[in-house]
Write a protein that holds these residues in place. Sequence first.
Motif, short mmCIF file in Angstrom:
data_model
loop_
_atom_site.label_atom_id
_atom_site.label_comp_id
_atom_site.label_asym_id
_atom_site.label_seq_id
_atom_site.Cartn_x
_atom_site.Cartn_y
_atom_site.Cartn_z
N ASN A 18 16.31 41.21 9.75
CA ASN A 18 16.27 41.16 11.21
C ASN A 18 15.27 42.20 11.73
O ASN A 18 15.11 43.28 11.15
CB ASN A 18 17.65 41.44 11.80
CG ASN A 18 18.65 40.37 11.42
OD1 ASN A 18 18.28 39.23 11.13
ND2 ASN A 18 19.93 40.73 11.40
N GLN A 60 16.64 30.85 20.53
CA GLN A 60 16.63 30.41 19.14
C GLN A 60 16.12 31.54 18.25
O GLN A 60 14.96 31.93 18.32
CB GLN A 60 15.70 29.19 19.00
CG GLN A 60 15.76 28.54 17.64
CD GLN A 60 14.88 27.31 17.56
OE1 GLN A 60 14.04 27.07 18.42
NE2 GLN A 60 15.08 26.50 16.54
N ARG A 61 16.95 32.14 17.47
CA ARG A 61 16.69 33.26 16.57
C ARG A 61 16.32 34.55 17.30
O ARG A 61 16.04 35.56 16.66
CB ARG A 61 15.56 32.94 15.56
CG ARG A 61 15.96 32.09 14.40
CD ARG A 61 15.01 32.21 13.22
NE ARG A 61 13.61 31.99 13.59
CZ ARG A 61 12.67 32.92 13.49
NH1 ARG A 61 12.94 34.13 13.05
NH2 ARG A 61 11.42 32.63 13.84
#
Lengths: 113, 116
Positions: A18, A60-61
């Motif tokens: 991440n 999204q993400r």
Amino acid sequence: GESVGLHLPTLSVQEGDNSIINCAYSNSASDYFIWYKQESGKGPQFIIDIRSNMDKRQGQRVTVLLNKTVKHLSLQIAATQPGDSAVYFCAMGVETSYDKVIFGPGTSLSVIP
Amino acid sequence: NAGVMQNPRHLVRRRGQEARLRCSPMKGHSHVYWYRQLPEEGLKFMVYLQKENIIDESGMPKERFSAEFPKEGPSILRIQQVVRGDSAAYFCASSPAGLLAKNIQYFGAGTRLSVL
């Protein structure tokens, strides 16, 4: 604050990890915040925005977190991919004003395969 | 609906010549912004225009640089008597009319100016 032509800070992340990109602002009147992504040789592209009545917004993400108390904004990218390598800019404005939107200095994200 | 169109994409000028950079905003957008970007650096605001009006030119150099957004046609950023230090990428962005809709700016691909 406004971009003043400083060299970009860089962030290197392993593919699949991440990423967290941070942005601080100084104008307490700012109530609308935007993240842009600029790939090499291209213009910035809108990613996600958040208004000051929210602390968090997910796409999204990507997730944007806003801490108005310390005037801090962050962009989190989950499971970073090589295609995420780019420069990321935060921008801020005041919705009820015709003042220009102010861009932060940008962060260069490099994804290590 | 075409995006923000900038032309030319690349422009080469010799010192002392004039550079004209054009920007056609997205359809329905009446706010135009010009930014300058040096390699490995951030976006530097230059000027904010609405149709036939300059709203904020606080980022424009006082000399040699001018911008317009006429009633008809594209916005033009004009640099007279270019110098090597003018070499940069120049980005145009546009946003819709309306106070609450103006904040998201849509960017063109930029014009890369090289001054020899």
